[in-house]
Design a protein around this motif. Structure first.
Motif, PDB file in Angstrom:
ATOM      1  N   ALA A  51       0.845  -1.201   0.000  1.00  0.00           N
ATOM      2  CA  ALA A  51       0.000   0.000   0.000  1.00  0.00           C
ATOM      3  C   ALA A  51       0.876   1.245   0.000  1.00  0.00           C
ATOM      4  CB  ALA A  51      -0.915  -0.017   1.220  1.00  0.00           C
ATOM      5  N   ASP A  52       0.305   2.336  -0.495  1.00  0.00           N
ATOM      6  CA  ASP A  52       1.026   3.607  -0.554  1.00  0.00           C
ATOM      7  C   ASP A  52       0.163   4.717   0.029  1.00  0.00           C
ATOM      8  OD1 ASP A  52       3.317   2.629  -1.945  1.00  0.00           O
ATOM      9  OD2 ASP A  52       2.132   2.628  -3.807  1.00  0.00           O
ATOM     10  N   GLY A  53       0.825   5.780   0.432  1.00  0.00           N
ATOM     11  CA  GLY A  53       0.149   7.002   0.857  1.00  0.00           C
ATOM     12  C   GLY A  53      -0.826   6.808   2.002  1.00  0.00           C
ATOM     13  N   PRO A  54      -1.970   7.520   1.937  1.00  0.00           N
ATOM     14  CA  PRO A  54      -2.955   7.456   3.015  1.00  0.00           C
ATOM     15  C   PRO A  54      -3.516   6.044   3.226  1.00  0.00           C
ATOM     16  CG  PRO A  54      -3.447   9.293   1.552  1.00  0.00           C
ATOM     17  CD  PRO A  54      -2.333   8.506   0.917  1.00  0.00           C
ATOM     18  N   ALA A  55      -3.632   5.284   2.146  1.00  0.00           N
ATOM     19  CA  ALA A  55      -4.130   3.905   2.274  1.00  0.00           C
ATOM     20  C   ALA A  55      -3.208   3.084   3.155  1.00  0.00           C
ATOM     21  CB  ALA A  55      -4.273   3.258   0.905  1.00  0.00           C
ATOM     22  N   GLN A  56      -1.915   3.310   3.044  1.00  0.00           N
ATOM     23  CA  GLN A  56      -0.971   2.554   3.861  1.00  0.00           C
ATOM     24  C   GLN A  56      -1.168   2.877   5.344  1.00  0.00           C
ATOM     25  OE1 GLN A  56       3.322   3.389   3.790  1.00  0.00           O
ATOM     26  NE2 GLN A  56       3.603   1.179   3.431  1.00  0.00           N
TER      27      GLN A  56
END
Length: 140
Positions: A51-56
Motif C-alpha cells: 500500500a502507498d500514501g494514506p491507504a498505507q
C-alpha cells in the motif's frame, strides 16, 4: 481399528471432565489469541509492502486491531473468551475481502482466509457451546 475406537472414546470421555475441558479451553483461547494477532501481523506486512500514501496509514492502523480482542480474550473467563474469539474471526473477513478487492493481498488470499477464519470461528464457538452445555465452566 477396535483399539483406535476405544482410545478415541477414552479421549472423548476425558475431554468431558471439567478439568480437561478447562485445559482444552485454555489451549484453544491461547491458540486463538495468537492466530488473531498473527492475522494482524499479516495485514501489517501487506500494508507495508503493497500500500502507498494514506491507504498505507489506514491499513497499518487497522492491522493492530485484531490484537485488542486477542489480549482481552486472555483476560476473560473461558466462555466469554471463546465467544469473543469466535466473533473476532468472523469480523476479520470484511478486511480480508477489501485487501483482495483492492489488489493488495495475493490472489489466493481471500479463499484461504475465508476457510481459516470460518474454521477458527466455528471451533471457538463450538467449544464455548460445549462448556455451556456440559455444566459449570469450573470444576467444584
Amino acid at each position: 481399528e477396535v483399539h483406535t475406537n476405544e482410545e478415541a472414546q477414552r479421549l472423548a470421555a476425558m475431554a468431558m471432565l471439567p478439568g480437561w475441558r478447562l485445559l482444552a479451553a485454555g489451549i484453544g483461547i491461547a491458540y486463538g489469541a495468537v492466530i488473531l494477532s498473527f492475522v494482524g501481523g499479516a495485514w501489517w506486512g501487506i500494508a507495508a509492502a503493497r500500500a502507498d500514501g494514506p491507504a498505507q496509514g489506514r491499513l497499518l492502523a487497522i492491522a493492530v486491531l485484531p490484537s485488542f480482542p486477542a489480549w482481552l480474550a486472555l483476560l476473560l473467563p473461558p466462555v466469554p473468551a471463546l465467544v469473543l474469539l469466535g466473533l473476532s474471526f468472523i469480523a476479520l473477513l470484511p478486511a480480508d475481502v477489501r485487501l483482495a478487492r483492492e489488489g493488495l493481498a495475493p490472489g489466493w488470499w481471500f479463499a484461504l482466509r475465508r476457510m481459516l477464519s470460518t474454521a477458527m470461528a466455528a471451533l471457538h464457538l463450538a467449544m464455548a457451546g460445549l462448556l455451556v452445555l456440559n455444566g459449570p465452566a469450573f470444576p467444584g
